[in-house]
Design an enzyme around this catalytic site. Structure first.
Site, PDB file in Angstrom:
ATOM      1  N   CYS A 103      30.654 -24.541  -3.291  1.00  0.00           N
ATOM      2  CA  CYS A 103      29.991 -24.955  -2.371  1.00  0.00           C
ATOM      3  C   CYS A 103      30.466 -26.286  -1.637  1.00  0.00           C
ATOM      4  O   CYS A 103      31.686 -26.087  -0.766  1.00  0.00           O
ATOM      5  CB  CYS A 103      28.637 -25.361  -2.746  1.00  0.00           C
ATOM      6  N   SER A 104      30.117 -27.300  -1.757  1.00  0.00           N
ATOM      7  CA  SER A 104      30.848 -28.320  -0.906  1.00  0.00           C
ATOM      8  C   SER A 104      30.540 -29.587  -1.565  1.00  0.00           C
ATOM      9  O   SER A 104      30.505 -30.653  -0.778  1.00  0.00           O
ATOM     10  CB  SER A 104      30.010 -28.410   0.564  1.00  0.00           C
ATOM     11  N   CYS A 105      30.635 -29.794  -2.794  1.00  0.00           N
ATOM     12  CA  CYS A 105      30.519 -30.889  -3.440  1.00  0.00           C
ATOM     13  C   CYS A 105      31.748 -32.004  -3.038  1.00  0.00           C
ATOM     14  O   CYS A 105      32.957 -31.549  -2.856  1.00  0.00           O
ATOM     15  CB  CYS A 105      30.695 -30.897  -4.971  1.00  0.00           C
TER      16      CYS A 105
ATOM     17  N   CYS B 101      35.992 -27.852  -3.118  1.00  0.00           N
ATOM     18  CA  CYS B 101      34.893 -27.185  -4.156  1.00  0.00           C
ATOM     19  C   CYS B 101      34.840 -25.692  -3.731  1.00  0.00           C
ATOM     20  O   CYS B 101      34.222 -25.555  -2.657  1.00  0.00           O
ATOM     21  CB  CYS B 101      33.520 -28.038  -3.759  1.00  0.00           C
TER      22      CYS B 101
HETATM   23 FE    FE Z   1      30.053 -27.909  -4.595  1.00  0.00          FE
END
Ligand code: FE
Length: 212
Positions: free
Chosen positions: A119-121, A116
């Site tokens: 961010c951190s999906c 991602c």
């Molecule tokens: Fe994300």
């Protein structure tokens, strides 16, 4: 490969962590942790162990069962690749951060890697909590620019002829890599196969374990 983030929405409609290191939910959890630790209700070290458990053991076991099923059942595999969300939900894994799943299969010609970039999906229902490195700036930027270098950092060297494909997760669409079934596993049943499936092999930074 070109990456233009205007081509996909990357918001977090549930009030998540868009573009900041710590979103409101993270901050609330941290604050709660601090209070509970200060009052002696919880041991921060024990909490770290718990988080690690969800990152590496409990969470990814769901995804491992999905992968193992696909390895033994060609019909399930086809369904999984055509409609990942429904095929995964049929095994009982669904919910937040996994509403829209796409499964991408590794082949001898192509290896898939999930990131991602913003961010951190991450697909919670099948992989649990994302590991720290998945959320790190170096991984998020290098996975796109230099995927082969990132794989080397993880100890994974693929033939130069293997195409690398990088999938950029969003709040709307999360990816799960379907690794190749290791050679020499013809005699293993589904649960023994699932034990070979590592978290990293479902992100693309690793391969399944080899049978003992
Ligand atoms: Fe994300």
């Amino acid at each position: 490969m070109a990456h233009d983030h205007h081509h996909h929405h990357h918001g977090h409609p549930d009030g998540g962590h868009e573009h900041s290191e710590l979103g409101p939910m993270d901050l609330r959890v941290r604050a709660l942790e601090s209070v509970l630790a200060a009052k002696g209700y919880i041991d921060p070290a024990a909490l770290d162990v718990l988080i690690d458990t969800y990152q590496t053991r409990i969470g990814p076991r769901n995804g491992a069962r999905v992968v193992a099923r696909a390895w033994v059942d060609a019909g399930y595999r086809a369904w999984l690749l055509a409609d990942g969300t429904a095929a995964i939900a049929s095994l009982g894994y669904s919910g937040r951060q996994g509403e829209h799943m796409q499964v991408v299969a590794n082949t001898p010609e192509r290896h898939n890697l999930v990131v991602c970039t913003l961010c951190s999906c991450y697909p919670w229902p099948v992989l649990g909590l994302p590991p720290t490195w998945y959320k790190s700036a170096p991984y998020r930027s290098r996975a796109v620019r230099d995927p082969r270098g990132v794989l080397a950092d993880f100890g994974l060297t693929l033939p130069a002829s293997t195409e690398l494909r990088v999938w950029d997760s969003t709040a709307e669409l999360r990816y799960l890599v379907l690794p190749q079934r290791p050679a020499g596993t013809e005699h293993l049943d589904e649960s023994a196969l699932a034990a070979l499936v590592t978290r990293d092999s479902m992100i693309g930074t690793g391969l399944p374990k080899l049978p003992a």
